[in-house]
Scaffold this motif. Structure first.
Motif, PDB file in Angstrom:
ATOM      1  N   VAL A  65      18.060 -37.194  67.912  1.00 15.41           N
ATOM      2  CA  VAL A  65      18.248 -35.917  67.222  1.00 15.41           C
ATOM      3  C   VAL A  65      17.379 -35.877  65.971  1.00 15.41           C
ATOM      4  O   VAL A  65      17.399 -36.794  65.167  1.00 15.41           O
ATOM      5  CB  VAL A  65      19.729 -35.731  66.809  1.00 15.41           C
ATOM      6  N   ASN A  66      16.613 -34.805  65.828  1.00 19.81           N
ATOM      7  CA  ASN A  66      15.866 -34.614  64.592  1.00 19.81           C
ATOM      8  C   ASN A  66      16.669 -33.672  63.690  1.00 19.81           C
ATOM      9  O   ASN A  66      16.673 -32.468  63.875  1.00 19.81           O
ATOM     10  CB  ASN A  66      14.484 -34.031  64.895  1.00 19.81           C
ATOM     11  N   TYR A  67      17.334 -34.252  62.715  1.00 20.05           N
ATOM     12  CA  TYR A  67      18.223 -33.452  61.868  1.00 20.05           C
ATOM     13  C   TYR A  67      17.471 -32.545  60.904  1.00 20.05           C
ATOM     14  O   TYR A  67      18.059 -31.689  60.261  1.00 20.05           O
ATOM     15  CB  TYR A  67      19.197 -34.370  61.123  1.00 20.05           C
ATOM     16  N   LEU A  68      16.184 -32.754  60.811  1.00 15.94           N
ATOM     17  CA  LEU A  68      15.392 -31.888  59.931  1.00 15.94           C
ATOM     18  C   LEU A  68      15.097 -30.550  60.599  1.00 15.94           C
ATOM     19  O   LEU A  68      14.650 -29.611  59.952  1.00 15.94           O
ATOM     20  CB  LEU A  68      14.081 -32.590  59.554  1.00 15.94           C
ATOM     21  N   GLU A  69      15.345 -30.489  61.895  1.00 19.74           N
ATOM     22  CA  GLU A  69      15.141 -29.215  62.593  1.00 19.74           C
ATOM     23  C   GLU A  69      16.411 -28.799  63.301  1.00 19.74           C
ATOM     24  O   GLU A  69      16.467 -28.664  64.508  1.00 19.74           O
ATOM     25  CB  GLU A  69      13.967 -29.340  63.567  1.00 19.74           C
ATOM     26  N   GLU A  70      17.423 -28.565  62.523  1.00 17.54           N
ATOM     27  CA  GLU A  70      18.734 -28.233  63.071  1.00 17.54           C
ATOM     28  C   GLU A  70      18.800 -26.743  63.406  1.00 17.54           C
ATOM     29  O   GLU A  70      18.399 -25.905  62.599  1.00 17.54           O
ATOM     30  CB  GLU A  70      19.780 -28.572  62.003  1.00 17.54           C
ATOM     31  N   PRO A  71      19.330 -26.401  64.580  1.00 15.40           N
ATOM     32  CA  PRO A  71      19.492 -24.976  64.900  1.00 15.40           C
ATOM     33  C   PRO A  71      20.465 -24.310  63.916  1.00 15.40           C
ATOM     34  O   PRO A  71      21.409 -24.948  63.442  1.00 15.40           O
ATOM     35  CB  PRO A  71      20.100 -24.989  66.309  1.00 15.40           C
ATOM     36  N   LYS A  72      20.254 -23.049  63.632  1.00 16.03           N
ATOM     37  CA  LYS A  72      21.040 -22.327  62.637  1.00 16.03           C
ATOM     38  C   LYS A  72      22.538 -22.371  62.939  1.00 16.03           C
ATOM     39  O   LYS A  72      23.357 -22.544  62.044  1.00 16.03           O
ATOM     40  CB  LYS A  72      20.568 -20.878  62.542  1.00 16.03           C
ATOM     41  N   GLU A  73      22.871 -22.230  64.213  1.00 16.62           N
ATOM     42  CA  GLU A  73      24.293 -22.239  64.601  1.00 16.62           C
ATOM     43  C   GLU A  73      24.981 -23.548  64.224  1.00 16.62           C
ATOM     44  O   GLU A  73      26.090 -23.541  63.703  1.00 16.62           O
ATOM     45  CB  GLU A  73      24.403 -22.074  66.113  1.00 16.62           C
ATOM     46  N   ALA A  74      24.305 -24.640  64.512  1.00 13.87           N
ATOM     47  CA  ALA A  74      24.868 -25.954  64.193  1.00 13.87           C
ATOM     48  C   ALA A  74      24.985 -26.119  62.680  1.00 13.87           C
ATOM     49  O   ALA A  74      25.977 -26.647  62.166  1.00 13.87           O
ATOM     50  CB  ALA A  74      23.989 -27.053  64.778  1.00 13.87           C
ATOM     51  N   PHE A  75      23.975 -25.633  61.969  1.00 12.64           N
ATOM     52  CA  PHE A  75      23.997 -25.707  60.505  1.00 12.64           C
ATOM     53  C   PHE A  75      25.186 -24.906  59.947  1.00 12.64           C
ATOM     54  O   PHE A  75      25.943 -25.401  59.109  1.00 12.64           O
ATOM     55  CB  PHE A  75      22.673 -25.177  59.945  1.00 12.64           C
ATOM     56  N   ASP A  76      25.339 -23.677  60.450  1.00 20.65           N
ATOM     57  CA  ASP A  76      26.440 -22.827  59.978  1.00 20.65           C
ATOM     58  C   ASP A  76      27.802 -23.475  60.232  1.00 20.65           C
ATOM     59  O   ASP A  76      28.698 -23.402  59.396  1.00 20.65           O
ATOM     60  CB  ASP A  76      26.394 -21.454  60.660  1.00 20.65           C
ATOM     61  N   GLU A  77      27.917 -24.102  61.366  1.00 19.54           N
ATOM     62  CA  GLU A  77      29.179 -24.748  61.711  1.00 19.54           C
ATOM     63  C   GLU A  77      29.473 -25.908  60.752  1.00 19.54           C
ATOM     64  O   GLU A  77      30.574 -26.068  60.257  1.00 19.54           O
ATOM     65  CB  GLU A  77      29.083 -25.247  63.149  1.00 19.54           C
ATOM     66  N   ARG A  78      28.428 -26.688  60.486  1.00 19.49           N
ATOM     67  CA  ARG A  78      28.590 -27.842  59.602  1.00 19.49           C
ATOM     68  C   ARG A  78      28.928 -27.408  58.178  1.00 19.49           C
ATOM     69  O   ARG A  78      29.685 -28.071  57.465  1.00 19.49           O
ATOM     70  CB  ARG A  78      27.288 -28.663  59.626  1.00 19.49           C
ATOM     71  N   MET A  79      28.359 -26.290  57.755  1.00 23.12           N
ATOM     72  CA  MET A  79      28.528 -25.831  56.371  1.00 23.12           C
ATOM     73  C   MET A  79      29.795 -24.996  56.159  1.00 23.12           C
ATOM     74  O   MET A  79      30.121 -24.646  55.015  1.00 23.12           O
ATOM     75  CB  MET A  79      27.320 -24.985  55.947  1.00 23.12           C
ATOM     76  N   ALA A  80      30.494 -24.665  57.253  1.00 22.77           N
ATOM     77  CA  ALA A  80      31.578 -23.666  57.165  1.00 22.77           C
ATOM     78  C   ALA A  80      32.640 -24.028  56.119  1.00 22.77           C
ATOM     79  O   ALA A  80      32.982 -23.199  55.268  1.00 22.77           O
ATOM     80  CB  ALA A  80      32.214 -23.462  58.533  1.00 22.77           C
TER      81      ALA A  80
END
Ligand code: H79
Length: 470
Positions: free
Chosen positions: A34-49
């Protein structure tokens, strides 16, 4: 890590503080794809919720600097308390004396977390290691920590992370990349060291054999929800190393949230990223200021209650509770979080003035917190004049207008247009208020005497309004 007998340990302490030998090379693990520097927006939003909904956290700066408490050789030292080592160029061996004295017997993790919760704060970020290099847990790669170096025998991070878990709040760590104590990290920054020919190489070695192993210990032992880096301006530290550090920590714990000081993107104290690039980090970090507007990048303003992060006996320049509530609401209205600091003293006591402010804010949040938690910056605008801020409860037609000025018989705003039949209330009074809307004067809410009496000496007044959903 306590492995030596007392006598041997004492001998070691008396001679000097040695860095432990490098940790053994780990066996090759399967390559992480997994390249965490290129995270899809959906996954990012979920993590940041959870973090976005939390809005309010507690910063804790605590370490050996609490011992001098801002004084050196009997004199008050200007500047922030945790920078005293740098500001008066205290030699490392002298500064180590503070760490040897640090014995916070009054420290009570459960009580700190309870106070934090009662203030309405949803997460904590505590200094595992500040720039001075002293560690608040039992690190395996150094003896310069609370267990091995100081008389105190309790792992502070363990106590706090357990207390946070037990009381249902998130636990986060501040970890300094810059390190004035480690011989390979001081480079030219800390005046105690001679300039060296191969600073970059030594710093890179420090990252691999010291900083990363520490992060592995911290994530493994205390399961932090946040890693809050700082000291990234150290000139040997590079953008590439920042990206790699981000990737490294996410691999240790994929769901963790990391600030933008993991990389070199930060634009001074304003704290957001320089525009043009692929800097790592999940949120911007304005320091001692609230962002002047909204931003596409998530952000959190960190701030002191007086003028220092680490405890300073002589700093009595406290902000009022009303100013702190104003800052929290201002941040929320602009879509940001507020990370408010305490600097406990060397005994483990939170300053009285800080406790008073935490209580005041908590009292306000009990009634008005719904205007802060789980809200977003409304598209219709986040402010009207200096004293009114707006928030909207995410995904609902509920808007909040918070005023820092006591309303008169009426309260008027132009930016909100309620629908027919919608209810307007003043939080803390809860009876529906009369209101009308006209194109010329906007929304006018009647505020009966009784409503103002019910809200008493509140630090700010919150009107809750049901709007046409936009
Ligand atoms: O931990 C607290 C402080 O000790 C630390 N950050 C907070 C959270 C800190 N506060 N002030 N400073 C560090 C001073 C650093 C100032 C500067 Fe710079 C570093 C000036 C130039 C390099 C920051 C980075 C501002 C511009 C670039």
């Amino acid at each position: 890590m306590k492995t030596l007998q007392f006598a041997v340990l004492t001998a070691l302490l008396v001679t000097s503080c040695k860095q432990k030998p490098k940790a053994e090379e780990k066996k090759a693990e399967p390559k992480e794809t997994v390249n965490y520097l290129e995270e899809p927006k959906e996954a990012f939003d979920e993590r940041m919720a959870w973090w976005r909904d939390a809005r309010f956290g507690m910063f804790i700066h605590w370490g050996a600097y609490a011992v001098p408490a801002g004084r050196y050789e009997g004199k008050e030292v200007n500047g922030i308390g945790e920078w005293i080592m740098h500001n008066v160029k205290i030699p490392i061996d002298i500064y180590e004396g503070y760490a040897k004295e640090f014995n916070p017997t009054a420290f009570n993790a459960e009580e700190w977390v309870t106070r934090m919760k009662n203030a309405g704060m949803k997460y904590m970020v505590i200094t595992s290691k500040h720039h001075d290099g002293f560690c608040l847990w039992d690190s395996g790669v150094t003896d310069y920590d609370i267990i091995d170096f100081s008389p105190y025998d309790k792992d502070i991070l363990k106590a706090l992370s357990d207390a946070c878990k037990a009381q249902g709040v998130k636990f986060g760590l501040y970890h300094s990349i810059m390190d004035w104590h480690h011989p390979d990290a001081q480079a030219d920054t800390y005046a105690g060291g001679e300039p060296s020919e191969n600073n970059e190489e030594r710093f890179a070695d420090y990252l691999e054999s010291y900083l990363k192993p520490q992060l592995k210990e911290l994530v493994g032992n205390y399961d932090p929800a946040i890693l809050w880096f700082d000291g990234e301006w150290e000139k040997e530290f590079t953008h590439e190393q920042g990206q790699e550090l981000y990737q490294y920590v996410r691999e240790l714990k994929p769901g963790i949230i990391i600030n933008n000081r993991v990389d070199k993107g930060r634009k001074g104290m304003q704290g957001m990223n320089k525009d043009d690039s692929d800097y790592a980090g999940d949120f911007g970090t304005p320091e001692q200021e609230i962002l002047d507007g909204i931003s596409d990048l998530d952000w959190e303003s960190c701030m002191t209650m007086n003028d220092t992060w680490g405890y300073k006996t002589d700093d009595r320049n406290w902000k009022s509770s009303a100013e702190l509530v104003r800052n929290l609401v201002d941040a929320a209205a602009k879509g940001g979080n507020y990370l408010l600091n305490i600097g406990p003293d060397a005994s483990g006591n939170i300053p009285e003035a800080s406790m008073k402010r935490l209580e005041d804010i908590g009292e306000w949040m009990k009634v008005n917190g719904e205007a802060v938690y789980g809200t977003e910056s409304p598209k219709s605008g986040y402010k009207e004049g200096d004293n009114i801020r707006f928030t909207r409860k995410k995904g609902t037609p509920f808007y909040y207008a918070v005023t820092f000025e006591k309303p008169g018989k009426t309260f008027q705003v132009e930016k909100l247009k309620p629908e027919e039949g919608s209810e307007v209330v003043l939080l803390g009074y809860e009876q529906p208020l009369e209101w009308n809307y006209s194109e010329e004067s906007g929304l006018t809410i009647s505020v009966p005497e009784e409503a103002l009496r019910a809200t008493g000496n509140t630090l700010a007044w919150t009107f809750k309004i049901k709007m046409v959903t936009d």
